[in-house]
Design an enzyme around this catalytic site. Sequence first.
Site, PDB file in Angstrom:
ATOM      1  CB  SER A 137      13.048  -0.922  -9.171  1.00 52.98           C
ATOM      2  OG  SER A 137      12.159  -0.418  -9.653  1.00 52.98           O
ATOM      3  CE1 TYR A 150      16.300   0.014 -13.630  1.00 58.50           C
ATOM      4  CE2 TYR A 150      13.958   0.124 -13.288  1.00 58.50           C
ATOM      5  CZ  TYR A 150      15.205   0.239 -12.675  1.00 58.50           C
ATOM      6  OH  TYR A 150      15.505   0.835 -11.328  1.00 58.50           O
TER       7      TYR A 150
END
Length: 252
Positions: A137, A150
């Site tokens: 990501s 995350y």
Amino acid sequence: MTKTVLVTGATAGFGQAIARRFSSEGYKLVITGRRQERLDALVAELGGAEKAHALCFDIRDEAATEAALKSLPAEFAAIDVLVNNAGLALGTGPAQDCDLGEWKTMIDTNITGLVTITRLMLEGLIARRGLVVNLSSVAANWPYPGGNVYGATKSFVQQFSRGLRSDLSSKGVRVTSIEPGMAESEFTLVRTGGNQEAYDKLYSGANPLQPEDIAETIFWVASLPAHMNINTMEIMPVYQSWAPFQVYRETK
Ligand code: NDP
Ligand code: 8X3
């Protein structure tokens, strides 16, 4: 010869779109996730039992992952491409307000689950000079408030991809870390505990990436000649970019 791709997390979002894209090009599909009915529907959509095979298991469960892989019928057992897509974010709050259980769920899914299935499949991927595509990501590269664990799990995925590259290059196995920015999917509903308002607000007017954009990118990566390795690829919607550093001031 027909190639086979295994896509984890194919019951929604990117995984579903990746499965559709590869299937449309003649690949056989092994699709995974925890929601059996969605897996069944996708197998039917992709052409039935000859074209796709579903494995329903929780990626956090090592024994279930191993059993699922061992259960593959011979026609689907020789996997050429592994797309490590299953993953999630939970929460958007500052670290000091976060739930430790949610942090551990992200680590168990995004890190432990991903390395477990990868390790279990490495022998076969080496034998077939295969490809591993890992879903990292932009959160791996750019910290943002509320990204805490995350983002760290996605940094792990990025660095694990590079490490795999180092170890596997002499075996002809390609490894790619895909690092998308804002993309419209159930991801945001999962992250916010089903908050449709938060979902609408995040994507409204932002022209976000769509799962099909990520599927197209991954199919392109897989289609390149065998001597070419895309190491990392960061992709954002045009309307998303960077902001200045935040500065907290004691003065008003
Ligand atoms: P979705 O929420 O739409 O899909 C996530 C998929 O992961 C589902 O199929 C889900 O299946 C599966 N999954 C989650 N937990 C588990 C588990 N414990 N065991 C098995 N499968 C699991 O998200 P996206 O498609 O958007 O995200 C896919 C990947 O891309 C994730 O790794 C995410 O971090 C990453 N990503 C997403 C971005 C975005 O903005 N959307 C941007 C950058 C990266 P099921 O619930 O059926 O188990
Ligand atoms: C998902 C993208 O910006 O929400 O990985 O972290 S972001």
